[in-house]
Scaffold this active site. Structure first.
Site, PDB file in Angstrom:
ATOM      1  N   GLY A 195       0.758  -1.331  -0.002  1.00 16.03           N
ATOM      2  CA  GLY A 195      -0.090  -0.109   0.077  1.00 16.03           C
ATOM      3  C   GLY A 195       0.882   1.214   0.100  1.00 16.03           C
ATOM      4  N   CYS A 199       5.241  -6.403   1.579  1.00 15.54           N
ATOM      5  CA  CYS A 199       5.603  -5.051   1.526  1.00 15.54           C
ATOM      6  C   CYS A 199       4.999  -3.908   2.804  1.00 15.54           C
ATOM      7  CB  CYS A 199       5.323  -4.023   0.096  1.00 15.54           C
ATOM      8  SG  CYS A 199       6.241  -2.772  -0.140  1.00 15.54           S
ATOM      9  N   TYR A 200       3.876  -3.198   2.304  1.00 21.72           N
ATOM     10  CA  TYR A 200       3.540  -2.531   3.659  1.00 21.72           C
ATOM     11  C   TYR A 200       2.783  -3.557   4.507  1.00 21.72           C
ATOM     12  CZ  TYR A 200       0.356   0.532   6.049  1.00 21.72           C
ATOM     13  OH  TYR A 200      -0.176   0.947   7.300  1.00 21.72           O
ATOM     14  N   HIS A 207       7.920  -7.859  -3.929  1.00 25.27           N
ATOM     15  CA  HIS A 207       6.514  -8.057  -4.345  1.00 25.27           C
ATOM     16  C   HIS A 207       6.554  -9.685  -5.071  1.00 25.27           C
ATOM     17  CE1 HIS A 207       4.280  -4.546  -3.455  1.00 25.27           C
ATOM     18  NE2 HIS A 207       5.454  -4.053  -3.455  1.00 25.27           N
ATOM     19  N   GLU A 258       4.005 -10.853  -6.345  1.00 24.25           N
ATOM     20  CA  GLU A 258       3.197 -11.265  -7.210  1.00 24.25           C
ATOM     21  C   GLU A 258       3.742 -10.630  -8.589  1.00 24.25           C
ATOM     22  OE1 GLU A 258       3.300  -9.175  -4.619  1.00 24.25           O
ATOM     23  OE2 GLU A 258       2.466  -7.443  -5.068  1.00 24.25           O
ATOM     24  N   GLY A 299     -18.578  -9.147 -27.142  1.00 25.77           N
ATOM     25  CA  GLY A 299     -17.220  -9.177 -26.205  1.00 25.77           C
ATOM     26  C   GLY A 299     -17.047 -10.559 -25.452  1.00 25.77           C
ATOM     27  N   ASP A 357     -16.938 -11.190 -22.195  1.00 25.55           N
ATOM     28  CA  ASP A 357     -17.824 -11.527 -20.922  1.00 25.55           C
ATOM     29  C   ASP A 357     -19.226 -11.983 -21.016  1.00 25.55           C
ATOM     30  OD1 ASP A 357     -15.425 -10.935 -19.743  1.00 25.55           O
ATOM     31  OD2 ASP A 357     -15.848  -8.934 -19.483  1.00 25.55           O
TER      32      ASP A 357
END
Ligand code: XMP
Length: 527
Positions: A62, A89-90, A183, A185, A239, A241
């Site tokens: 964050g 991290c945060y 991180h 991710e 589309g 979705d």
């Protein structure tokens, strides 16, 4: 307080969001590993955490600093639930801070690639077999912080250090608490996926069963239970979705489904014919096609402001949709292709504390005015998962893996005033570009590609004559989340070939340019 797991099969992870732009990415990585997770704001109350019954909790990064007088903090009760925790991290700093460690502002901000050295015995930070024989090998990681943990909370050990952060990773093996200054991710962290997988599978004991064909079956069953014998209306956009929602609904409730497909005159070449062919002729869904090109284009005459154009296109869509819907009797439900990022990104949503960058999705709009119950079967899924479901349903690959297309369509790709003749030129240019990308196996290597029409003319020479013709732009980007994007370095020979085809085949175009801007600062669309 402890968590009583009602159903031991429900392996899920809770991600507490402290506002990092990477929070969605954490959730996507967890799902890619095959584990279900959801995101909640960092200050979700303890009762809700307990009722979610997570097998593990991840505290995201964050933008704030725990050295502030009132930093964002999770309920302290999460540390007493007996549930494994991973702070990123945060998230690591706030965990250390709340558990009695010390965090200070670093003199040197660390941003970008860094190297960390795992300490011996910390195999969870890397490939176990590789590390046990080469314990001190450095790992590439992605850092983005200015604070760092300086004093460990009781029970923790240092698991890795970097030149700037002596406590780049920390761990309390007894309580199963892990902290990463970097991180995992982000793909630049070379062992990021295996660090996450270790946490989810080895520590939290989650099974990797998410998004198997069973998930598709569950979605179909859930729709059957929700809808019973009611009739459902769905707006097809062409589309991915809404197409997958149509496929799910068709399998769940068959002819209780009616679709409306609005041709606003701002679609890609042959789009409406393709939609009718796939859904009505092949699958046998009742699709009502509305040709509203004139209505949309006449409302757009003289309008060149991008936001105004978007508003007009949105409003006319609702009007046309409502007119058509009113002709169909006894409808109880309106289905929508809302997906999880739409929910996370929409402003003020309780699930997110991330700063909103742009909000232009399916959430809101139609439902209130139609007075129908809302059915959103994909609202907990990421795009990749929606695509997998489409494949489970047997939908064609070309449909399921097509690039996103914005709701306002070519309306935001024709800069300035939208005119029918401009839309016709742009459609042909766009078609040549996409056709060549497919032919040369580049379509799947870019995240989104399209052409843009500029409202200017440029001088050229054709034969012995002076020409004065339109200018088009080609744009292709690579991105994972569409929030940031890099322009795609397509081969020069490819671009040269596409340019030649466009100039030869679309006589009104005299100049083809290629957009080499990344997002930020440019957006993906031009308007
Ligand atoms: P930007 O231009 O914001 O686009 O970088 C990010 C992604 O969102 C799509 N986009 C839209 N999608 N309605 C939509 O449904 C819209 O108004 C809209 N505007 C942009 C864009 O195509 C890209 O994939």
């Amino acid at each position: 307080m402890t968590i009583e797991r009602k159903n031991p099969q429900e392996d899920r992870i809770l991600v507490l969001d402290f506002g990092s732009q990477y929070t969605q990415l954490i959730a996507r990585r967890i799902r890619e590993i095959g584990v279900y997770c959801e995101i909640r704001r960092y200050d979700v109350c303890l009762e809700q955490v307990i009722s979610f019954a997570p097998r593990g909790i991840i505290l995201s990064g964050g933008p704030e600093t725990v050295t502030d007088s009132a930093p964002p903090r999770p309920d302290i009760g999460i540390y007493a639930l007996g549930v494994p925790l991973l702070g990123v991290c945060y998230g690591m700093q706030v965990m250390a801070h709340q558990l009695g460690g010390q965090v200070s502002i670093s003199e040197k901000r660390e941003f970008g690639l860094a190297k960390i050295s795992p300490h011996s015995g910390q195999e969870w930070l890397g490939n176990t077999t590789g590390l046990s024989s080469r314990k001190q090998e450095e790992l590439d990681v992605w850092m983005s912080h200015s604070d760092k943990v300086m004093e460990l909370p009781a029970g923790f050990d240092v698991a890795a250090s970097s030149a700037n952060a002596p406590m780049a990773a920390i761990v309390d093996h007894n309580r199963h608490f892990f902290g990463l200054q970097f991180h995992p991710e982000v793909t630049h962290t070379s062992n990021g996926a295996s660090i996450l997988e270790h946490f989810l599978v080895e520590v939290c004991k989650c099974s990797q069963s998410w998004i198997s064909p069973n998930v598709t079956k569950d979605l179909i069953n859930k729709i059957k239970e929700q809808v019973c014998d009611d009739k459902v209306l769905l707006g097809l956009s062409g589309g991915v979705d809404s197409a997958v929602v149509a496929g799910l609904l068709h399998q769940a409730i068959g002819d209780q489904l009616t679709c409306i497909f609005v041709d606003n005159g701002l679609l890609r070449l042959n789009e409406s014919a393709a939609v009718m062919e796939i859904f009505q002729n092949n699958v046998g869904i009742d699709v009502r096609q509305v040709n509203a090109e004139d209505r949309f284009l006449s409302e757009l005459v003289g309008v060149s402001d991008p936001e105004e154009k978007r508003k007009i296109i949105g409003r006319v869509f609702i009007e046309v949709f409502q007119d058509e819907a009113s002709k169909i009797r006894d409808i109880k439900w309106l289905a929508q292709g809302t997906i999880y990022p739409d929910i996370i990104e929409s402003a003020g949503h309780a699930h997110s504390s991330a700063r909103v960058i742009k909000s232009h999705h399916n959430v809101g709009g139609l439902p209130a005015s139609l007075n129908l119950k809302l059915l959103e079967p994909l609202s907990e899924l990421f795009k990749d998962e929606v695509r997998l479901i489409g494949r489970h349903l047997g939908m064609p690959r070309e449909l399921v893996y097509r690039h996103p297309f914005p709701g306002p369509g070519l309306g935001v790709r024709i800069l300035g005033e939208v005119r029918k003749e401009y839309a016709e030129i742009l459609r042909r240019v766009d078609h040549i570009f996409l056709d060549e990308l497919r032919r040369q196996n580049l379509y799947d290597k870019v995240s989104q590609a399209f052409a843009v029409f500029l409202p200017i003319k440029s001088v050229g020479v054709v034969g012995d004559n002076r020409a004065y013709n339109h200018v088009v732009v080609l744009r292709a980007v690579e991105t994972t989340d569409f929030m940031t994007a890099d322009w795609k370095q397509l081969p020069y020979e490819f671009l040269a070939h596409v340019s030649t085809r466009i100039i030869n085949e679309v006589s009104d175009v005299g100049r083809v340019t290629y957009d080499i801007s990344s997002k930020p600062p440019a957006t993906i669309e031009w308007e």
